[in-house]
Scaffold this motif. Structure first.
Motif, short mmCIF file in Angstrom:
data_model
loop_
_atom_site.label_atom_id
_atom_site.label_comp_id
_atom_site.label_asym_id
_atom_site.label_seq_id
_atom_site.Cartn_x
_atom_site.Cartn_y
_atom_site.Cartn_z
N GLY A 374 12.77 17.15 -10.98
CA GLY A 374 11.73 17.55 -11.92
C GLY A 374 12.20 18.64 -12.87
O GLY A 374 11.88 18.63 -14.06
N SER A 375 12.98 19.60 -12.35
CA SER A 375 13.50 20.67 -13.19
C SER A 375 14.44 20.13 -14.26
O SER A 375 14.38 20.52 -15.43
CB SER A 375 14.22 21.71 -12.33
N ILE A 376 15.32 19.22 -13.87
CA ILE A 376 16.26 18.63 -14.84
C ILE A 376 15.50 17.87 -15.92
O ILE A 376 15.81 17.95 -17.12
CB ILE A 376 17.26 17.72 -14.12
N ALA A 377 14.48 17.11 -15.50
CA ALA A 377 13.69 16.36 -16.48
C ALA A 377 12.96 17.29 -17.45
O ALA A 377 12.90 17.02 -18.65
CB ALA A 377 12.69 15.46 -15.74
N LEU A 378 12.43 18.39 -16.95
CA LEU A 378 11.71 19.33 -17.82
C LEU A 378 12.67 20.05 -18.77
O LEU A 378 12.30 20.37 -19.91
CB LEU A 378 10.95 20.34 -16.98
N VAL A 383 14.36 20.66 -24.47
CA VAL A 383 15.32 20.54 -25.57
C VAL A 383 14.83 19.53 -26.60
O VAL A 383 14.89 19.77 -27.84
CB VAL A 383 16.70 20.15 -25.02
N PHE A 384 14.30 18.43 -26.13
CA PHE A 384 13.79 17.40 -27.05
C PHE A 384 12.62 17.93 -27.87
O PHE A 384 12.52 17.69 -29.08
CB PHE A 384 13.37 16.17 -26.25
N MET A 464 10.05 26.05 -15.58
CA MET A 464 10.27 25.09 -16.66
C MET A 464 8.95 24.45 -17.09
O MET A 464 8.74 24.16 -18.28
CB MET A 464 11.26 24.01 -16.21
N PHE A 465 8.05 24.22 -16.16
CA PHE A 465 6.73 23.70 -16.52
C PHE A 465 5.98 24.70 -17.40
O PHE A 465 5.30 24.31 -18.36
CB PHE A 465 5.93 23.41 -15.25
N GLY A 466 6.11 26.00 -17.10
CA GLY A 466 5.48 27.01 -17.94
C GLY A 466 6.09 27.06 -19.32
O GLY A 466 5.37 27.20 -20.32
#
Length: 770
Positions: A374-378, A383-384, A464-466
């Motif tokens: 999940g962290s890698i995806a966020l 960046v996107f 990362m969600f924040g």
């Protein structure tokens, strides 16, 4: 799993040199096997014929055993017990010395005798120490019961019982005579209960199995006679007790119920640790007996001789195999603990004395993978989002980095610290460094590297969600709500940390909070390894400076609170950093961790009378001066402050480097068998230690970035400082491993596998003082 690996996994690390050297004996058996193979090739016998002969020989030996079970065994070896200074010393004579290659068998049994004598001597010493401690605990327990009896005396308000004098006081004599006069006429339930407790304590004396160390007999004893010349031996461990010990008279002390409760707690801890000692000594005996059995069976299998029964009979009759005191003491300790410390609840007593081993849970591994993914995806989504929507353009990046970036960088520092700690725990476990014992964690409650990694990845995921929530709200032109997200994340972490419910690793959280509180209250608390170890972690967060806002965890906390309390989050205004009060705290906050370590060292100097602690205090004081000078230079950029900053920081750095490598790590020893290292190392490759020393020296000079204003091209200045801060955290993680390795080896060198638990009572006659 082969027994060799199981043996190494189960032995007590601090006693590893006292165990049977199973690996070396196994290598000697390999030499015997090679000798047999050479002999076989020389005689021209094929392997198949030899195997058949061996099988027939074993069958024939079994038939012969039915008629004379010891005849062949006595023809192989003869074990003699040679008494030296009243202690057993075993010597084995190999009766088939005329055979070709018998010198290998002789060497094997000579080494086996040395190992048996070594194990026996160590075990005997440990049992004797345990018996002495059992007698002392027996005496302490009866003192506790007697003092309880005095407090229950209905006439206690008329008599002031003084403890702490070397001779019986007038009050104590009066109390004795009063109890003697009232013994026949007073039949109250409290007095009967006290007498019964003393009688039962005498009945359950630890030393009923033949030793003369016991201090009580089965006769009835008067409470005041038991506590004659007894004084309370409670060391000051809290600010309150420290001030009380300074202000009160050390010669006479009024005994109170509070002292009784404190003494009972200390004695309870002593019983728990004593029970652990008994289990470790018992496991030492059992594991060595099994190792002797395994190695002798391997000898029989390789040589085709039947020598195991003769030798194992000797091992069984030795002190290692015949001593029963430890097993008896275990039962008596458990019954005593159940009665006096758990109100007769056997189940609760066993939960305390025999805590269940923590089981590995598959869901922990699953959650680590889930949070990591999940962290890698966020991160990719963040960046996107920045690139696609072009959120920060035309000065937006500068404003974001100045105002918002420090709010999230504190979470990044915490994440990296947890990651390095998880790596340290993994290496400590891999190299059999007993970190739970060194830190003093409650048995069975210590966190493994999987649990620490789970916490780190959870912090990473929610951070990362924040961040992505913050960016998403910025695209919708919500000026205030995105700024509150870091505050919400921090409040959630603080709530989990101080949560009073027994969830989220409750015992570990309480241990961390208690250690942190004792650090902040230095020097009023007794300094233990967890306290100064934690304070050292704090010092790694204030090594780098920034002119405007703060990147390091402790200074970020200052920025964090000011940012929200002063309302700067509404428009991302950072002008408050130029406030005079803020600048004062800018200096103060930076030196707090180093000042705490300085006070801790002074406390240890006073208590332990160790001059090295005085030098350590001077080291941290020099670091305080260096930090103040670097902070002043960051506020006043001129040549004078720059020169003072270089001078003080250089001196503090050289002292710290020497202390890290020589004192904390125990390296750079000229006369060591490992050149420029120590005598004992847990890592087999010496180059790892030299590499660690080079990295430590290099990262110690990273403070020069704050003076030279070095900046990585293409990166914002805040990012550059954050990178250097992360390098310091990495350096601290490396230091943690080697610091605990050195502590572990010191324990191994002294066979120190137990905690030193103070006892509550001291006796004025000079005997049994602890």
């Amino acid at each position: 799993m082969k027994f060799g690996k199981e043996f190494i996994a189960q032995l007590i690390p601090e006693w590893q040199t006292a165990y049977l050297d199973y690996i070396f004996l196994k290598s000697m058996l390999k030499d015997i096997r090679k000798s047999k193979e050479k002999k076989r090739k020389k005689s021209g016998e094929n392997s198949g014929g030899l195997k058949k002969t061996g099988t027939l020989g074993r069958t024939f030996t079994g038939l012969m055993r039915r008629h004379s079970p010891r005849k062949l065994e006595e023809e192989v070896i003869l074990v003699k017990n040679m008494q030296h200074d009243g202690k057993d010393s075993y010597e084995t004579m190999f009766l088939m010395a005329a055979e070709e290659g018998a010198e290998f068998d002789i060497d094997f049994f000579n080494r086996l005798d040395l190992e048996l004598n070594k194990v026996n001597t160590f075990y005997r010493n440990k049992v004797e120490d345990i018996l002495d401690e059992a007698a002392l605990l027996d005496k302490q327990m009866n003192s506790l019961i007697a003092l309880k009896a005095i407090l229950r005396d209905p006439d206690k308000s008329k008599h002031s019982v003084h403890l702490g004098t070397t001779q019986p006081s007038q009050e104590l004599t009066t109390a004795t005579s009063m109890l003697n006069r009232n013994k026949e006429r007073y039949n109250g339930s409290a007095h009967k209960e006290v007498i019964n407790e003393i009688e039962m304590s005498s009945d359950h004396s630890f030393q009923e199995f033949g030793t003369q160390r016991a201090t009580l007999t089965s006769q009835q004893l008067e409470p005041v006679k038991v506590v004659r010349n007894v004084k309370i031996n409670i060391m000051p461990e809290t600010p309150r007790s420290t001030f009380r010990s300074i202000l009160s008279d050390s010669q006479t002390k009024h005994f109170s119920k509070e002292d009784l409760d404190r003494g009972k707690q200390m004695l309870r801890a002593a019983f728990i640790e004593f029970h652990r000692k008994l289990w470790l000594v018992k496991s030492f005996s059992s594991l060595n007996l099994l190792a002797f059995s395994k190695i002798m069976k391997k000898y029989d299998k390789i040589t085709g001789k039947q020598a195991s029964r003769s030798y194992l009979d000797v091992v069984e009759k030795s002190y290692l195999g015949s001593c029963e005191e430890v097993g008896k003491l275990l039962g008596r300790v458990e019954s005593t603990f159940t009665k006096y410390f758990t109100n007769g609840n056997h189940r609760n007593a066993m939960q305390v004395l025999r805590p269940l081993r923590k089981r590995e849970k598959h869901r922990v591994t699953f959650l680590i993978g889930l949070f990591t993914g999940g962290s890698i995806a966020l991160i990719a989504a963040t960046v996107f989002l920045i690139r696609f929507f072009r959120i920060y353009e035309e000065g937006g990046v500068t404003q974001y980095m100045d105002a918002v970036f420090p709010l999230y960088s504190i979470l990044g520092c915490i994440f990296l610290h947890m990651l390095m700690y998880a790596a340290d725990i993994y290496l400590w476990v891999h190299y059999r460094i007993n970190y739970p014992f060194i830190f003093g964690f409650k048995s069975g409650s210590e966190l493994g590297y999987r649990e620490i990694l789970l916490i780190a990845m959870a912090i990473s995921l929610f951070s990362m969600f924040g961040i992505i929530s913050n960016l998403n709200m910025e695209t919708k032109d919500l000026p205030t709500i995105p700024e509150v997200i870091p505050l919400i994340l921090m409040l959630v972490l603080l709530f989990i940390l101080v949560c009073p419910f027994k969830i989220f690793y409750y015992s570990s959280r309480i241990f961390l909070l208690r250690s942190a509180f004792r650090c902040m209250c230095a020097p009023f608390y007794k300094v233990l390894l967890p306290e100064f170890f934690l304070a050292d972690q704090f010092t790694s967060q204030v090594c780098y400076l920034n002119t405007y806002i703060l990147v390091q965890a402790i200074r970020e906390c200052q920025y964090f609170f000011c940012y929200y309390i002063l309302g700067a989050f509404k428009n991302r205004d950072t002008e408050f950093v130029d406030n005079n009060v803020y600048e004062i705290f800018f200096y103060v906050v930076a030196v707090i961790p180093y000042w705490i370590r300085c006070l801790q060292s002074i406390r240890r100097l006073v208590e332990e009378r160790d001059p090295m602690q005085g030098y350590n205090a001077l080291k941290y004081f020099a670091t305080v001066v260096a930090v103040v000078m670097r902070t002043a230079y960051s506020k006043n950029s001129n040549d004078i402050w720059k020169m003072l900053s270089f001078l003080t920081s250089g001196i503090a750095t050289f002292i710290s480097i020497y202390w890290d490598i020589v004192i904390d790590w125990g390296l750079l020893q000229k006369n060591s068998q490992n050149p420029w290292l120590r005598e004992k190392l847990v890592i087999g490759q010496n180059k790892i230690y030299f590499l660690a020393m080079i990295v430590n020296v290099f990262l110690r000079f990273a403070w020069m970035q704050s003076v030279l204003r070095f900046q990585i091209p293409g990166l914002h200045y805040k990012v550059t400082v954050t990178i250097f801060a992360c390098l310091e955290i990495v350096r601290r993680g490396i230091w943690n491993f080697f610091r605990l390795e050195n502590e572990h080896l010191n324990n191994v060198g002294k066979y120190r596998a137990f905690k030193s638990v103070p006892l509550p009572f001291q006796y004025g006659d000079g005997e049994d003082n602890h």
